[in-house]
Design an enzyme around this catalytic site. Sequence first.
Site, PDB file in Angstrom:
ATOM      1  N   GLU A  94       0.848  -1.260   0.074  1.00  0.00           N
ATOM      2  CA  GLU A  94      -0.128   0.062  -0.033  1.00  0.00           C
ATOM      3  C   GLU A  94       0.859   1.088   0.004  1.00  0.00           C
ATOM      4  O   GLU A  94       1.939   1.281   0.514  1.00  0.00           O
ATOM      5  CB  GLU A  94      -1.034   0.029   1.293  1.00  0.00           C
ATOM      6  CG  GLU A  94      -1.956  -1.145   1.010  1.00  0.00           C
ATOM      7  CD  GLU A  94      -3.046  -0.931   1.977  1.00  0.00           C
ATOM      8  OE1 GLU A  94      -4.260  -1.177   1.752  1.00  0.00           O
ATOM      9  OE2 GLU A  94      -2.907  -0.589   3.130  1.00  0.00           O
ATOM     10  N   CYS A 107       3.647   8.607   1.087  1.00  0.00           N
ATOM     11  CA  CYS A 107       3.897   7.650   2.046  1.00  0.00           C
ATOM     12  C   CYS A 107       4.353   6.422   1.473  1.00  0.00           C
ATOM     13  O   CYS A 107       3.467   5.686   1.109  1.00  0.00           O
ATOM     14  CB  CYS A 107       3.070   7.623   3.147  1.00  0.00           C
ATOM     15  SG  CYS A 107       3.193   6.465   4.543  1.00  0.00           S
ATOM     16  N   CYS A 114       5.817  -6.635   8.367  1.00  0.00           N
ATOM     17  CA  CYS A 114       6.908  -5.907   9.267  1.00  0.00           C
ATOM     18  C   CYS A 114       7.088  -7.200  10.239  1.00  0.00           C
ATOM     19  O   CYS A 114       6.428  -7.892  10.640  1.00  0.00           O
ATOM     20  CB  CYS A 114       6.459  -4.681   9.898  1.00  0.00           C
ATOM     21  SG  CYS A 114       7.673  -4.112  10.661  1.00  0.00           S
ATOM     22  N   CYS A 118       4.981  -4.763  16.363  1.00  0.00           N
ATOM     23  CA  CYS A 118       4.224  -3.847  17.505  1.00  0.00           C
ATOM     24  C   CYS A 118       2.602  -4.144  17.481  1.00  0.00           C
ATOM     25  O   CYS A 118       2.264  -4.177  16.182  1.00  0.00           O
ATOM     26  CB  CYS A 118       4.499  -2.332  16.936  1.00  0.00           C
ATOM     27  SG  CYS A 118       6.186  -1.849  16.605  1.00  0.00           S
ATOM     28  N   CYS A 121      -0.014  -2.070  15.532  1.00  0.00           N
ATOM     29  CA  CYS A 121       0.152  -1.516  13.945  1.00  0.00           C
ATOM     30  C   CYS A 121      -0.438  -2.712  13.172  1.00  0.00           C
ATOM     31  O   CYS A 121      -0.033  -3.942  13.458  1.00  0.00           O
ATOM     32  CB  CYS A 121       1.708  -1.235  13.889  1.00  0.00           C
ATOM     33  SG  CYS A 121       2.038  -1.248  12.244  1.00  0.00           S
ATOM     34  N   GLY A 185       6.100  -1.479   6.922  1.00  0.00           N
ATOM     35  CA  GLY A 185       7.623  -2.055   7.178  1.00  0.00           C
ATOM     36  C   GLY A 185       8.441  -1.257   8.002  1.00  0.00           C
ATOM     37  O   GLY A 185       8.180  -0.074   8.070  1.00  0.00           O
ATOM     38  N   GLU A 186       9.702  -1.816   8.291  1.00  0.00           N
ATOM     39  CA  GLU A 186      10.677  -1.143   9.070  1.00  0.00           C
ATOM     40  C   GLU A 186      11.822  -0.639   7.957  1.00  0.00           C
ATOM     41  O   GLU A 186      12.641  -1.613   7.764  1.00  0.00           O
ATOM     42  CB  GLU A 186      11.088  -1.878  10.248  1.00  0.00           C
ATOM     43  CG  GLU A 186      12.366  -1.544  10.877  1.00  0.00           C
ATOM     44  CD  GLU A 186      12.398   0.119  11.335  1.00  0.00           C
ATOM     45  OE1 GLU A 186      11.464   0.456  11.818  1.00  0.00           O
ATOM     46  OE2 GLU A 186      13.362   0.724  10.957  1.00  0.00           O
ATOM     47  N   SER A 217      11.190   6.955   8.957  1.00  0.00           N
ATOM     48  CA  SER A 217      10.687   6.614  10.383  1.00  0.00           C
ATOM     49  C   SER A 217      11.054   5.211  11.016  1.00  0.00           C
ATOM     50  O   SER A 217      11.065   4.245  10.139  1.00  0.00           O
ATOM     51  CB  SER A 217       9.264   6.664  10.487  1.00  0.00           C
ATOM     52  OG  SER A 217       8.678   6.432  11.669  1.00  0.00           O
ATOM     53  N   SER A 240      10.073   6.354  16.454  1.00  0.00           N
ATOM     54  CA  SER A 240       8.989   5.935  17.073  1.00  0.00           C
ATOM     55  C   SER A 240       9.153   5.566  18.580  1.00  0.00           C
ATOM     56  O   SER A 240       9.863   4.560  18.919  1.00  0.00           O
ATOM     57  CB  SER A 240       8.287   4.663  16.415  1.00  0.00           C
ATOM     58  OG  SER A 240       8.126   5.081  15.100  1.00  0.00           O
ATOM     59  N   LEU A 241       8.881   6.674  19.592  1.00  0.00           N
ATOM     60  CA  LEU A 241       9.358   6.501  20.849  1.00  0.00           C
ATOM     61  C   LEU A 241       8.174   5.859  21.545  1.00  0.00           C
ATOM     62  O   LEU A 241       8.337   4.723  22.538  1.00  0.00           O
ATOM     63  CB  LEU A 241       9.696   7.779  21.365  1.00  0.00           C
ATOM     64  CG  LEU A 241      10.536   7.930  22.541  1.00  0.00           C
ATOM     65  CD1 LEU A 241      11.979   7.305  22.425  1.00  0.00           C
ATOM     66  CD2 LEU A 241      10.854   9.249  22.864  1.00  0.00           C
ATOM     67  N   HIS A 242       7.006   6.371  21.720  1.00  0.00           N
ATOM     68  CA  HIS A 242       5.885   5.989  22.405  1.00  0.00           C
ATOM     69  C   HIS A 242       5.848   5.726  24.045  1.00  0.00           C
ATOM     70  O   HIS A 242       4.890   5.878  24.511  1.00  0.00           O
ATOM     71  CB  HIS A 242       5.494   4.651  21.981  1.00  0.00           C
ATOM     72  CG  HIS A 242       5.210   4.583  20.322  1.00  0.00           C
ATOM     73  ND1 HIS A 242       4.832   5.482  19.551  1.00  0.00           N
ATOM     74  CD2 HIS A 242       5.823   3.785  19.319  1.00  0.00           C
ATOM     75  CE1 HIS A 242       4.780   5.343  18.270  1.00  0.00           C
ATOM     76  NE2 HIS A 242       5.637   4.097  18.062  1.00  0.00           N
ATOM     77  N   ASN A 316      -4.537   5.020  15.744  1.00  0.00           N
ATOM     78  CA  ASN A 316      -5.559   4.958  14.606  1.00  0.00           C
ATOM     79  C   ASN A 316      -6.017   3.482  15.044  1.00  0.00           C
ATOM     80  O   ASN A 316      -5.228   2.463  15.242  1.00  0.00           O
ATOM     81  CB  ASN A 316      -5.042   4.939  13.223  1.00  0.00           C
ATOM     82  CG  ASN A 316      -4.621   6.364  13.089  1.00  0.00           C
ATOM     83  OD1 ASN A 316      -5.515   7.269  13.118  1.00  0.00           O
ATOM     84  ND2 ASN A 316      -3.264   6.575  12.487  1.00  0.00           N
ATOM     85  N   CYS A 360      -1.441   6.172   9.744  1.00  0.00           N
ATOM     86  CA  CYS A 360      -0.334   5.627  10.390  1.00  0.00           C
ATOM     87  C   CYS A 360      -0.725   4.403  11.178  1.00  0.00           C
ATOM     88  O   CYS A 360      -1.568   4.251  11.913  1.00  0.00           O
ATOM     89  CB  CYS A 360       0.213   6.766  11.585  1.00  0.00           C
ATOM     90  SG  CYS A 360       0.977   8.102  11.020  1.00  0.00           S
TER      91      CYS A 360
HETATM   92  N1  SAH Z   1       8.276   1.016  11.069  1.00  0.00           N
HETATM   93  C1  SAH Z   1       8.520   2.279  11.062  1.00  0.00           C
HETATM   94  C2  SAH Z   1       7.736   3.502  10.006  1.00  0.00           C
HETATM   95  C3  SAH Z   1       6.245   2.880   9.828  1.00  0.00           C
HETATM   96  S1  SAH Z   1       5.206   2.950  11.210  1.00  0.00           S
HETATM   97  C4  SAH Z   1       8.336   2.662  12.408  1.00  0.00           C
HETATM   98  O1  SAH Z   1       7.631   1.975  13.189  1.00  0.00           O
HETATM   99  O2  SAH Z   1       8.546   3.941  12.852  1.00  0.00           O
HETATM  100  C5  SAH Z   1       4.869   4.909  10.986  1.00  0.00           C
HETATM  101  C6  SAH Z   1       4.475   5.406  12.236  1.00  0.00           C
HETATM  102  O3  SAH Z   1       3.015   5.171  12.550  1.00  0.00           O
HETATM  103  C7  SAH Z   1       5.130   5.189  13.528  1.00  0.00           C
HETATM  104  O4  SAH Z   1       5.473   6.093  14.302  1.00  0.00           O
HETATM  105  C8  SAH Z   1       4.306   3.892  14.171  1.00  0.00           C
HETATM  106  O5  SAH Z   1       4.711   3.912  15.482  1.00  0.00           O
HETATM  107  C9  SAH Z   1       3.070   4.640  13.949  1.00  0.00           C
HETATM  108  N2  SAH Z   1       1.854   3.825  14.172  1.00  0.00           N
HETATM  109  C10 SAH Z   1       1.688   2.446  14.132  1.00  0.00           C
HETATM  110  N3  SAH Z   1       0.517   2.095  14.274  1.00  0.00           N
HETATM  111  C11 SAH Z   1      -0.277   3.139  14.482  1.00  0.00           C
HETATM  112  C12 SAH Z   1      -1.550   3.404  14.892  1.00  0.00           C
HETATM  113  N4  SAH Z   1      -2.530   1.938  15.133  1.00  0.00           N
HETATM  114  N5  SAH Z   1      -1.992   4.650  15.249  1.00  0.00           N
HETATM  115  C13 SAH Z   1      -1.044   5.534  15.160  1.00  0.00           C
HETATM  116  N6  SAH Z   1       0.158   5.372  15.026  1.00  0.00           N
HETATM  117  C14 SAH Z   1       0.654   4.255  14.698  1.00  0.00           C
HETATM  118 FE1  SF4 Z   2       6.785  -2.406  12.009  1.00  0.00          FE
HETATM  119 FE2  SF4 Z   2       6.638   0.298  12.214  1.00  0.00          FE
HETATM  120 FE3  SF4 Z   2       4.227  -1.196  12.423  1.00  0.00          FE
HETATM  121 FE4  SF4 Z   2       6.479  -1.501  14.514  1.00  0.00          FE
HETATM  122  S1  SF4 Z   2       4.791   0.317  13.832  1.00  0.00           S
HETATM  123  S2  SF4 Z   2       5.081  -3.110  13.340  1.00  0.00           S
HETATM  124  S3  SF4 Z   2       8.065  -1.168  13.303  1.00  0.00           S
HETATM  125  S4  SF4 Z   2       5.558  -0.701  10.685  1.00  0.00           S
END
Ligand code: SAH
Ligand code: SF4
Length: 366
Positions: A94, A107, A114, A118, A121, A185-186, A217, A240-242, A316, A360
């Site tokens: 996508e 994007c 991935c 996480c 996600c 993906g990462e 990212s 991505s800290l969180h 999201n 995201c």
């Molecule tokens: N793998 C990389 C880039 C893709 S994810 C990463 O993790 O940074 C892009 C961003 O979307 C990251 O900051 C991730 O933490 C965030 N993200 C993932 N799932 C999400 C969700 N359900 N709602 C909001 N942000 C999310």
């Molecule tokens: Fe992969 Fe980024 Fe999603 Fe984590 S947030 S599963 S690293 S795409």
Amino acid sequence: MQADLYDLTREQLRLLFARWGFAPVHAARLWNGLYLGLAESFAPELLPELPEKVRAHLASAARLGVLPVARATDSTDGFTRKYLLRLDDSRHLETVLMRYHGRVTACLSTQVGCAMGCGFCATGQMGFVRQLTPGEIVAQAVHIARALRLAAPCLVSGHPVADPPGRAAAPGKARLRNVVLMGMGEPLHNYEAVMHAVDILRDPAGLALGAERITLSTVGVVPGILRLAHERRPVHLAVSLHAATQAERAALVPVAKKWPLDELMAACRSYSEQTGRRVFYEWTLIAGTNDSPEHARAVGRLLRGLPAQVNLIPLNPTNGFAGGPSGQDAARRFQHILANEFSLPSTIRQRRGIDIAAGCGQLATG
Ligand code: SAH
Ligand code: SF4
């Protein structure tokens, strides 16, 4: 397998042509056709400057990895379009086109699925399928550039024809200028391919995306961050800290067990010192999990003294995660604490494309 021309830098294309015994001028014309003309095939009408013998050789010895559109979906927000693109092995990825206020951002995905797992996600929920090639990453950007060209200004109104009424971008603005490597993906788990694609995207004689216009990212792949810094790669870095403690972060981001928070922060500090750039820190706001004033103060303390900006992303929805997004009040309170108590700039990411699962962390393919 035939070479995918989207895999090649301009120099590599020139060398390939030299090996085939063709003059450099033909390589240059083909390059222009691919990245300025956005040709979709080797058809004579798309590459009129190429002699027939070159075109015939291309047809037998090379391929153009155009990714066919399996589905295109428009968000009701009027700004976001998501493409499901088909890969050569019938898998899918996508790509999202976002346009607001004359600014166009693509994007791009860097992997199918991935491996980082996480839980919140959708891409993580589908697991790892495979790496994308540089050509498959470049082809996504070319696809978006082509989609924008098709949305060329209407001869009557002067507005791009694909814009919904009342939301038209100014004529002539519909060029791809910003790329975020934040799709499926990462990116630092596919380092070589991603950097090769970045080199192609940045070529000033091609799509010419400026260094300030590409943001990568990462979930926090420490060796990749150190390598980016060492190699002085011309991209912006988002991490991505969180969470601001190791225990809380490991509960949200499984790879934090492999690359703990203190190592991650040391890598970010070293990145900023070596490159002179600030880092963006992404913080997905999950109601009741990481959105309290205490969480805001913890991140403020963690980032103290670092060149940083925080991007707050209200969670999201995805099928495999039960948590909910923080409300507007909690997001604003978080932002105020960062600003007032720590002078830390932050943005709250606008919720776009949520209705078509283009936000995201919502990208996934079956
Ligand atoms: N793998 C990389 C880039 C893709 S994810 C990463 O993790 O940074 C892009 C961003 O979307 C990251 O900051 C991730 O933490 C965030 N993200 C993932 N799932 C999400 C969700 N359900 N709602 C909001 N942000 C999310
Ligand atoms: Fe992969 Fe980024 Fe999603 Fe984590 S947030 S599963 S690293 S795409």
